[in-house]
Motif scaffolding. Structure first.
Motif, PDB file in Angstrom:
ATOM      1  N   VAL A   1       0.844  -1.195   0.000  1.00 29.69           N
ATOM      2  CA  VAL A   1       0.000   0.000   0.000  1.00 29.69           C
ATOM      3  C   VAL A   1       0.875   1.240   0.000  1.00 29.69           C
ATOM      4  O   VAL A   1       1.774   1.383   0.841  1.00 29.69           O
ATOM      5  CB  VAL A   1      -0.924   0.037   1.237  1.00 29.69           C
ATOM      6  N   THR A   2       0.619   2.142  -0.942  1.00 31.33           N
ATOM      7  CA  THR A   2       1.271   3.459  -0.963  1.00 31.33           C
ATOM      8  C   THR A   2       0.280   4.488  -0.446  1.00 31.33           C
ATOM      9  O   THR A   2      -0.827   4.608  -0.976  1.00 31.33           O
ATOM     10  CB  THR A   2       1.703   3.835  -2.390  1.00 31.33           C
ATOM     11  N   VAL A   3       0.659   5.207   0.600  1.00 33.58           N
ATOM     12  CA  VAL A   3      -0.224   6.194   1.229  1.00 33.58           C
ATOM     13  C   VAL A   3       0.210   7.587   0.811  1.00 33.58           C
ATOM     14  O   VAL A   3       1.411   7.898   0.789  1.00 33.58           O
ATOM     15  CB  VAL A   3      -0.178   6.066   2.765  1.00 33.58           C
ATOM     16  N   LEU A   4      -0.739   8.433   0.469  1.00 30.81           N
ATOM     17  CA  LEU A   4      -0.449   9.832   0.144  1.00 30.81           C
ATOM     18  C   LEU A   4      -1.498  10.733   0.782  1.00 30.81           C
ATOM     19  O   LEU A   4      -2.566  10.279   1.165  1.00 30.81           O
ATOM     20  CB  LEU A   4      -0.391  10.035  -1.371  1.00 30.81           C
ATOM     21  N   SER A   5      -1.158  11.997   0.891  1.00 26.64           N
ATOM     22  CA  SER A   5      -2.108  12.985   1.408  1.00 26.64           C
ATOM     23  C   SER A   5      -2.340  14.061   0.358  1.00 26.64           C
ATOM     24  O   SER A   5      -1.677  14.101  -0.676  1.00 26.64           O
ATOM     25  CB  SER A   5      -1.612  13.606   2.721  1.00 26.64           C
ATOM     26  N   ALA A   6      -3.272  14.963   0.657  1.00 26.46           N
ATOM     27  CA  ALA A   6      -3.766  15.878  -0.368  1.00 26.46           C
ATOM     28  C   ALA A   6      -2.836  17.044  -0.675  1.00 26.46           C
ATOM     29  O   ALA A   6      -2.783  17.502  -1.818  1.00 26.46           O
ATOM     30  CB  ALA A   6      -5.140  16.414   0.042  1.00 26.46           C
ATOM     31  N   HIS A   7      -2.113  17.546   0.319  1.00 22.20           N
ATOM     32  CA  HIS A   7      -1.474  18.849   0.133  1.00 22.20           C
ATOM     33  C   HIS A   7       0.050  18.849   0.162  1.00 22.20           C
ATOM     34  O   HIS A   7       0.658  19.877  -0.124  1.00 22.20           O
ATOM     35  CB  HIS A   7      -2.015  19.826   1.182  1.00 22.20           C
ATOM     36  N   ASP A   8       0.667  17.739   0.495  1.00 22.73           N
ATOM     37  CA  ASP A   8       2.122  17.673   0.553  1.00 22.73           C
ATOM     38  C   ASP A   8       2.668  17.393  -0.852  1.00 22.73           C
ATOM     39  O   ASP A   8       2.424  16.319  -1.411  1.00 22.73           O
ATOM     40  CB  ASP A   8       2.537  16.563   1.513  1.00 22.73           C
ATOM     41  N   PRO A   9       3.417  18.322  -1.451  1.00 27.81           N
ATOM     42  CA  PRO A   9       3.938  18.097  -2.808  1.00 27.81           C
ATOM     43  C   PRO A   9       4.935  16.949  -2.886  1.00 27.81           C
ATOM     44  O   PRO A   9       5.242  16.471  -3.986  1.00 27.81           O
ATOM     45  CB  PRO A   9       4.603  19.437  -3.156  1.00 27.81           C
ATOM     46  N   TYR A  10       5.422  16.485  -1.745  1.00 28.15           N
ATOM     47  CA  TYR A  10       6.329  15.338  -1.705  1.00 28.15           C
ATOM     48  C   TYR A  10       5.736  14.151  -2.454  1.00 28.15           C
ATOM     49  O   TYR A  10       6.425  13.479  -3.231  1.00 28.15           O
ATOM     50  CB  TYR A  10       6.586  14.992  -0.233  1.00 28.15           C
ATOM     51  N   PHE A  11       4.457  13.882  -2.245  1.00 26.23           N
ATOM     52  CA  PHE A  11       3.826  12.713  -2.853  1.00 26.23           C
ATOM     53  C   PHE A  11       3.625  12.899  -4.355  1.00 26.23           C
ATOM     54  O   PHE A  11       3.761  11.953  -5.123  1.00 26.23           O
ATOM     55  CB  PHE A  11       2.487  12.421  -2.176  1.00 26.23           C
ATOM     56  N   LEU A  12       3.334  14.118  -4.773  1.00 25.53           N
ATOM     57  CA  LEU A  12       3.163  14.389  -6.191  1.00 25.53           C
ATOM     58  C   LEU A  12       4.499  14.231  -6.922  1.00 25.53           C
ATOM     59  O   LEU A  12       4.548  13.672  -8.026  1.00 25.53           O
ATOM     60  CB  LEU A  12       2.595  15.797  -6.373  1.00 25.53           C
TER      61      LEU A  12
END
Length: 276
Positions: free
Chosen positions: A258-269
């Motif tokens: 599972v890869t988890v991401l959040s809405a506002h952290d540009p790290y994940f983008l």
């Protein structure tokens, strides 16, 4: 399934390293509105909508002047979800379903650009919009974003288990590879959205956390500015921190699945762009 990662709204608040860990205090930090466009092979599913096209020409009216100034909203036609759908070679009408983690203005502002789509959300979040309990809930939801009459499909927080999370729901009219995961705290009906890509699961956790360091199992951390803001806008005290703990356990025990991401952290983008 093909998953496209989109930034549907850039924000540049003052605070620099207090927000994103970079630059001086007068440096403008970078935050994004990370949305997912899922091509199931027969239709498109949009997870989150960003701020919407009306924010391009009339941000103060659409988002509220206080919010625009506080987070340093930077809108453009190119970053709207509708325009990015077109640039990918699809039609806006191909987006048949929208799944929202919650109904805050930077997540639901783009609903108006897809009036034909079915909008999936937890019933408790819809109740918070329609019958706010206090001034805090009345402030956070912008009624103008829903004036077009979205085609709601709402769900109780009951269901099956998924990697240790309870009450996970399959969604009406969608394949079983897309699930709604309860993550109440930031708002009382907040959800995560899980997608089985065929190469592993993606969990879009919305605003259940704001900084990638918060789900680091070995050394949980966050910038002081984001930690302060996250606490300030939470609706269910205690639930937010419990979500952090459960998401860290998910990453620790199932990070290879599972890869988890959040809405506002540009790290994940940025990481999604490198992987695609």
């Amino acid at each position: 399934m093909k998953v496209h990662h989109l930034n549907c709204g850039t924000m540049r608040p003052l605070g620099g390293r207090l927000i994103d860990g970079r630059g001086g205090f007068l440096h403008r930090a970078e935050l994004v509105c990370h949305c997912l466009l899922v091509d199931t092979g027969s239709e498109l599913v949009l997870i989150e909508t960003g701020m919407g096209s009306p924010a391009v020409d009339r941000a103060d009216e659409w988002l509220g002047a206080k919010f625009v100034r506080m987070v340093g909203v930077r809108t453009s036609v190119a970053e709207t979800a509708a325009e990015q759908v077109r640039r990918l070679g699809y039609q806006v009408e191909d987006v048949r379903h929208i799944i929202l983690t919650h109904l805050d203005l930077d997540h639901a502002g783009g609903l108006v650009d897809f009036p034909h789509a079915t909008v999936h959300v937890y019933a408790e979040e819809l109740r918070a919009l329609q019958s706010p309990r206090d001034e805090k809930e009345r402030w956070r939801y912008k009624q103008v974003h829903f004036a077009h009459g979205p085609q709601w499909s709402s769900y109780p927080d009951t269901g099956e288990k998924w990697f240790g999370f309870d009450a996970v729901r399959e969604l009406k009219g969608l394949p079983p590879e897309i699930l709604l995961v309860p993550l109440g705290g930031h708002t009382r009906g907040h959800a995560g959205v899980a997608v089985d890509t065929g190469h592993g699961w993606l969990l879009h956790a919305g605003d259940a956390f704001f900084h990638h360091g918060q789900i680091d199992p070995a050394r949980p951390h966050a910038t002081p500015g984001l930690a302060w803001f996250e606490a300030r806008v939470e609706t269910v005290p205690g639930a937010r921190r419990e979500n952090h703990r459960r998401l860290r356990e998910l990453v620790r025990d199932h990070g290879d699945e599972v890869t988890v991401l959040s809405a506002h952290d540009p790290y994940f983008l940025r990481h999604a762009s490198r992987a695609s």
